[in-house]
Design a protein around this motif. Structure first.
Motif, PDB file in Angstrom:
ATOM      1  N   HIS A 133      -3.938  -0.386   0.071  1.00 27.48           N
ATOM      2  CA  HIS A 133      -3.212  -1.594   0.471  1.00 27.48           C
ATOM      3  C   HIS A 133      -2.391  -1.334   1.725  1.00 27.48           C
ATOM      4  O   HIS A 133      -2.156  -0.186   2.108  1.00 27.48           O
ATOM      5  CB  HIS A 133      -2.262  -2.033  -0.651  1.00 27.48           C
ATOM      6  CG  HIS A 133      -2.935  -2.807  -1.743  1.00 27.48           C
ATOM      7  ND1 HIS A 133      -3.624  -2.194  -2.763  1.00 27.48           N
ATOM      8  CD2 HIS A 133      -3.042  -4.141  -1.964  1.00 27.48           C
ATOM      9  CE1 HIS A 133      -4.106  -3.111  -3.580  1.00 27.48           C
ATOM     10  NE2 HIS A 133      -3.780  -4.307  -3.121  1.00 27.48           N
ATOM     11  N   HIS A 134      -1.891  -2.426   2.281  1.00 27.36           N
ATOM     12  CA  HIS A 134      -0.985  -2.391   3.432  1.00 27.36           C
ATOM     13  C   HIS A 134       0.262  -1.561   3.116  1.00 27.36           C
ATOM     14  O   HIS A 134       0.676  -1.436   1.946  1.00 27.36           O
ATOM     15  CB  HIS A 134      -0.593  -3.817   3.808  1.00 27.36           C
ATOM     16  CG  HIS A 134       0.015  -4.601   2.662  1.00 27.36           C
ATOM     17  ND1 HIS A 134       1.355  -4.685   2.440  1.00 27.36           N
ATOM     18  CD2 HIS A 134      -0.563  -5.307   1.649  1.00 27.36           C
ATOM     19  CE1 HIS A 134       1.605  -5.409   1.366  1.00 27.36           C
ATOM     20  NE2 HIS A 134       0.443  -5.811   0.858  1.00 27.36           N
ATOM     21  N   ALA A 135       0.880  -1.042   4.152  1.00 29.46           N
ATOM     22  CA  ALA A 135       2.016  -0.125   3.974  1.00 29.46           C
ATOM     23  C   ALA A 135       3.244  -0.826   3.396  1.00 29.46           C
ATOM     24  O   ALA A 135       4.155  -0.168   2.900  1.00 29.46           O
ATOM     25  CB  ALA A 135       2.360   0.513   5.316  1.00 29.46           C
ATOM     26  N   GLY A 136       3.283  -2.157   3.431  1.00 25.42           N
ATOM     27  CA  GLY A 136       4.451  -2.886   2.921  1.00 25.42           C
ATOM     28  C   GLY A 136       4.431  -3.081   1.412  1.00 25.42           C
ATOM     29  O   GLY A 136       5.391  -3.616   0.845  1.00 25.42           O
ATOM     30  N   ARG A 184      -1.617   3.768   0.837  1.00 26.24           N
ATOM     31  CA  ARG A 184      -0.778   2.749   1.484  1.00 26.24           C
ATOM     32  C   ARG A 184      -0.826   3.023   2.978  1.00 26.24           C
ATOM     33  O   ARG A 184      -0.242   4.008   3.449  1.00 26.24           O
ATOM     34  CB  ARG A 184       0.661   2.827   0.961  1.00 26.24           C
ATOM     35  CG  ARG A 184       0.789   2.509  -0.528  1.00 26.24           C
ATOM     36  CD  ARG A 184       0.517   1.023  -0.806  1.00 26.24           C
ATOM     37  NE  ARG A 184       0.521   0.735  -2.235  1.00 26.24           N
ATOM     38  CZ  ARG A 184      -0.584   0.689  -2.998  1.00 26.24           C
ATOM     39  NH1 ARG A 184      -1.774   0.919  -2.469  1.00 26.24           N
ATOM     40  NH2 ARG A 184      -0.499   0.394  -4.267  1.00 26.24           N
ATOM     41  N   LEU A 185      -1.520   2.153   3.710  1.00 23.08           N
ATOM     42  CA  LEU A 185      -1.804   2.432   5.120  1.00 23.08           C
ATOM     43  C   LEU A 185      -1.565   1.220   6.007  1.00 23.08           C
ATOM     44  O   LEU A 185      -1.927   0.090   5.635  1.00 23.08           O
ATOM     45  CB  LEU A 185      -3.284   2.820   5.275  1.00 23.08           C
ATOM     46  CG  LEU A 185      -3.717   4.163   4.692  1.00 23.08           C
ATOM     47  CD1 LEU A 185      -5.227   4.257   4.698  1.00 23.08           C
ATOM     48  CD2 LEU A 185      -3.119   5.294   5.506  1.00 23.08           C
ATOM     49  N   ALA A 186      -0.966   1.457   7.178  1.00 24.16           N
ATOM     50  CA  ALA A 186      -0.895   0.414   8.192  1.00 24.16           C
ATOM     51  C   ALA A 186      -2.320  -0.019   8.536  1.00 24.16           C
ATOM     52  O   ALA A 186      -3.239   0.800   8.517  1.00 24.16           O
ATOM     53  CB  ALA A 186      -0.205   0.954   9.432  1.00 24.16           C
ATOM     54  N   GLY A 187      -2.482  -1.295   8.806  1.00 21.15           N
ATOM     55  CA  GLY A 187      -3.794  -1.791   9.234  1.00 21.15           C
ATOM     56  C   GLY A 187      -4.639  -2.340   8.108  1.00 21.15           C
ATOM     57  O   GLY A 187      -5.611  -3.055   8.350  1.00 21.15           O
TER      58      GLY A 187
END
Ligand SMILES: NC(=O)C1=CN([C@@H]2O[C@H](COP(=O)(O)OP(=O)(O)OC[C@H]3O[C@@H](n4cnc5c(N)ncnc54)[C@H](OP(=O)(O)O)[C@@H]3O)[C@@H](O)[C@H]2O)C=CC1
Ligand SMILES: O=C(O)C1=N[C@H](C(=O)O)C[C@H](O)C1
Length: 250
Positions: A133-136, A184-187
């Motif tokens: 998922h997104h980092a947020g 958990r990754l940006a992008g």
């Protein structure tokens, strides 16, 4: 008849999407939009509550809606089967009329991915879930991964998943006996892979959410069906007529 919708989490990504859907739909009206500073009593008088907030806030919102007899659609993650059982008991205590519809994932493709994984699960002893998922995203594992693991375990019944060295941290978190690995990754938006291993072969069931548009159909369906639903409903599959294979399935 118009359904008055209260959106808890209205300032968030999902909440803003829900506000737009309510505004565009002829049969839905906005009763209230709540954020972290709102009073729970702002929900009162709605025909249905949509909760898309934070795992720490969701339980209070659901309990308030139940106590008021307002049907609630819960999109917030963090609801394991154990916590849902607690809400079932709470509803009985209040003899509450309003249904509670838990939707770990509003995307039809994701629900189908979970159903396919559960179907395949009876044929493979090695099963692991990788979700990204997104980092947020504040919670892990994702609500979808928890639900997928629970449904797979249910489909396997007494047959345990074989997860060697699962006590080692890098092997992921066991959910219903199945290792779940969270990235958990940006992008990224949201992805899940269920990898099943057997003798000389693997099967991967993968789902990717490309944009929040994937949630629109499921949100609208849940909001329209919740006012007439009964009891505690878990999963969009129940509203779509998709059967999750249990251990007793043929
Ligand atoms: N079921 C599904 O298909 C999907 C579920 N989700 C889940 O939905 C939830 C929301 O996701 P997302 O919209 O991305 O999150 P955001 O962080 O974008 O928004 C969170 C919202 O919740 C509110 N909030 C935060 N803390 C509290 C609190 N203590 N009490 C009341 N409200 C609070 C925020 O208000 P404020 O602005 O005041 O901070 C904001 O409106 C997450 O649990 C996520 O995992 C996400 C996508 C799909
Ligand atoms: O936080 C998200 O973004 C999402 N959360 C839900 C989850 O925890 O499974 C659903 C979807 O994966 C997106």
């Amino acid at each position: 008849m118009t359904i008055r919708v209260a959106v808890a989490g209205a300032t968030g990504r999902m909440g803003r999407l829900a506000l737009r859907l309510v505004e565009e739909a002829d049969d839905l009206d906005l009763h209230a939009g709540l954020d972290s500073r709102s009073a729970l009593t702002d929900l009162d008088g709605a025909d249905v509550v949509l909760d898309v907030t934070h795992p720490a806030a969701s339980e209070g919102i659901v309990r308030h809606a139940v106590a008021q007899g307002i049907p609630v659609v819960v999109g917030t993650s963090g609801w394991s089967a154990d916590r849902i059982t607690g809400i079932q008991a709470y509803r009985r205590e209040f003899e509450a009329p309003g249904a509670v519809v838990f939707v770990p994932n509003f995307s039809v493709g994701s629900v189908l991915g979970t159903a396919l994984a559960a179907y395949a699960a009876r044929f493979f002893d090695s099963i692991e879930i990788v979700e990204a998922h997104h980092a947020g995203k504040v919670d892990s594992p994702s609500g979808t991964a928890v639900r997928t693991a629970e449904v797979i375990a249910d489909a396997r019944g007494d047959l345990p998943v074989v997860a060697p060295h699962a006590d080692q941290r890098a092997r992921g978190q066991l959910v219903a006996g199945i290792p779940v690995h969270s990235l958990r990754l940006a992008g990224l938006s949201a992805e899940q892979r269920v990898v099943l291993g057997g003798e000389g072969e693997t099967l991967t069931i993968a789902h990717s959410t490309i944009s929040p548009a994937a949630y629109e159909q499921g949100i609208l369906l849940a909001l329209r069906r919740a006012p007439d639903a009964e009891g505690v409903v878990v999963g969009l599959d129940a509203l779509l007529g998709i059967a999750m294979p249990g251990a007793d399935a043929p």
